[in-house]
Design a protein around this motif. Structure first.
Motif, short mmCIF file in Angstrom:
data_model
loop_
_atom_site.label_atom_id
_atom_site.label_comp_id
_atom_site.label_asym_id
_atom_site.label_seq_id
_atom_site.Cartn_x
_atom_site.Cartn_y
_atom_site.Cartn_z
N MET A 1 0.52 -47.52 16.63
CA MET A 1 0.81 -46.22 16.01
C MET A 1 -0.49 -45.47 15.78
O MET A 1 -1.46 -46.01 15.28
CB MET A 1 1.54 -46.44 14.69
N ALA A 2 -0.48 -44.20 16.10
CA ALA A 2 -1.71 -43.41 15.99
C ALA A 2 -2.21 -43.34 14.57
O ALA A 2 -3.41 -43.41 14.31
CB ALA A 2 -1.46 -42.01 16.54
N ALA A 157 6.31 -45.19 9.03
CA ALA A 157 6.30 -45.29 10.49
C ALA A 157 5.77 -46.66 10.89
O ALA A 157 4.92 -47.23 10.21
CB ALA A 157 5.44 -44.19 11.10
N THR A 158 6.27 -47.15 12.01
CA THR A 158 5.90 -48.47 12.51
C THR A 158 5.13 -48.33 13.82
O THR A 158 5.45 -47.48 14.65
CB THR A 158 7.16 -49.33 12.75
N ALA A 159 4.12 -49.17 13.98
CA ALA A 159 3.34 -49.15 15.21
C ALA A 159 4.17 -49.65 16.38
O ALA A 159 5.11 -50.43 16.20
CB ALA A 159 2.10 -50.03 15.04
N GLY A 164 2.22 -53.64 12.56
CA GLY A 164 1.51 -52.66 11.76
C GLY A 164 2.40 -51.49 11.39
O GLY A 164 3.31 -51.11 12.14
N SER A 165 2.17 -50.92 10.23
CA SER A 165 2.98 -49.80 9.76
C SER A 165 2.24 -49.05 8.67
O SER A 165 1.23 -49.52 8.13
CB SER A 165 4.34 -50.30 9.24
N VAL A 183 -1.03 -48.94 4.15
CA VAL A 183 -1.18 -49.31 5.56
C VAL A 183 -1.25 -50.82 5.67
O VAL A 183 -1.98 -51.48 4.92
CB VAL A 183 -2.46 -48.69 6.16
N SER A 184 -0.50 -51.37 6.59
CA SER A 184 -0.59 -52.79 6.93
C SER A 184 -0.76 -52.91 8.43
O SER A 184 0.03 -52.35 9.20
CB SER A 184 0.67 -53.55 6.51
#
Length: 371
Positions: A1-2, A157-159, A164-165, A183-184
């Motif tokens: 995810m950007a 939002a999810t990567a 990651g999200s 952020v994770s």
């Protein structure tokens, strides 16, 4: 995810800054190899323990997230658009999570996982909140329901691939703007758990808001409009005979945009040339009543960047210490030269992607003479 990648890059920019040469200020002072504090170090302005402790944050993010002593973007954001601007306006910040300054330098292939929760609070922001709501209705869409505050501009939002999200939200608590960003890099953040944790922040935010209800001191007027000839000519002169114009900041419903409206502060971005081929030159930030915020920032720079240096500028027949550093780091481009000075209670910063330390310091000195 950007979004996760961008924040990861911003966090990693705090590691391993390249060396920079000492600055000989416009006042002709001899540069110091190590900057000396010009003001006493200041603790983070919010009582972070009143918001939450590490265990709930770690449960949300799926990784270790101890309380940190600097904002996530402490050294990568222009002063006028970052956490220190919120502090100068009477609010503040808290952060839990990875400390990139302690992380092993990353490569282009492998990066350390990110687990971070950032909280910022801007008091006396009702008018700013309403203006941005009206101006940017799409990014100011109503968010999750909170008892004790109005939520806008939130999203989870999810990567790609689910690794990651990120979740973020904005809540108006009384007259104070609360911005929370989680952020994770290793797990998908549970949206309900994120909102539940933010709900627990509202009592602490309300307590700060109550203390901030009384208007602060009347801010001094802005020195000059960003696009006025009296601004543009000195910037152009410092960087050579070229055309300089203002660069409108990317705005949306969010705290970084809200900080541009804080009374008494100025943030001016500049670019060279007047056509589509022109490039970004740098950003001037001026924060009033900012001695404590500058003390916090100065302490972070001295602690995190051993290659930072200093010099002096002259204004009104007096010399003022400068702090000089670069944002160069492994995997971060382009680098900027950043020169800061505290003149009275005004924090002046110029962050430039071009030119020398002396050229950036010359802009800071000129602004100091206009205050």
């Amino acid at each position: 995810m950007a979004a996760v990648a961008a924040l990861t890059a911003a966090l990693l920019c705090l590691t391993g800054c390249d060396a920079i040469a000492g600055l000989v200020g416009s006042g002709g002072a001899t540069p110091r190899s190590t900057p000396r504090p010009v003001v006493s170090a200041s603790a983070p302005p919010l009582d972070c323990a009143a918001f939450t402790a590490a265990p709930p944050v770690e449960a949300l993010l799926g990784g270790a997230a101890p309380l940190a002593d600097s904002p996530a973007d402490a050294l990568t954001t222009p002063a006028g658009r970052g956490p220190f601007a919120a502090q100068a306006a009477g609010g503040g910040w808290c952060r839990w999570g990875d400390d990139p300054a302690e992380a092993t330098a990353s490569t282009s292939v492998h990066t350390p996982p990110v687990h971070t929760l950032s909280v910022q609070l801007l008091p006396r922001a009702t008018a700013i909140w309403q203006r941005l709501t009206d101006q940017y209705p799409e990014s100011a869409a109503m968010g999750a329901h909170y008892d004790g505050g109005e939520s806008r501009g939130g999203e989870c939002a999810t990567a790609p691939g689910g690794r990651g999200s990120r979740c973020h939200t904005n809540v108006l608590v009384g007259a104070s703007w609360l911005a929370v960003d989680a952020v994770s890099g290793t797990s998908v953040i549970d949206e309900k758990a994120f909102h539940a944790l933010v709900q627990t922040f509202l009592p602490a935010a309300a307590a700060v808001d109550a203390r901030s209800a009384t208007p602060g001191p009347t801010a001094s007027p802005r020195p000059l409009p960003c696009g006025g000839a009296d601004w543009l000519n000195p910037v152009a002169g410092a960087f050579g005979p070229q055309t300089v114009t203002t660069l409108e900041p990317g705005e949306s419903f969010g705290l970084a945009t809200a900080l541009l409206d804080v009374p008494g502060s100025v943030t001016c971005a500049y670019r060279t040339g007047g056509d589509g081929a022109s490039g970004y030159l740098g950003t001037v930030s001026v924060l009033r009543d900012a001695a404590d915020a500058y003390a916090t920032y100065h302490s972070v720079v001295v602690d995190r960047d051993p290659d930072a240096s200093g010099g002096t500028i002259e204004s009104g027949g007096k010399q003022f210490a400068t702090l000089v550093r670069t944002t160069a780091a492994s995997g971060s481009t382009p680098a900027e030269t950043v020169v800061d000075a505290l003149v009275g209670d005004a924090w002046i910063q110029f962050a430039a992607q071009a030119g020398s330390d002396d050229q950036a310091a010359a802009v800071v000195q000129w602004v100091a003479g206009r205050l």
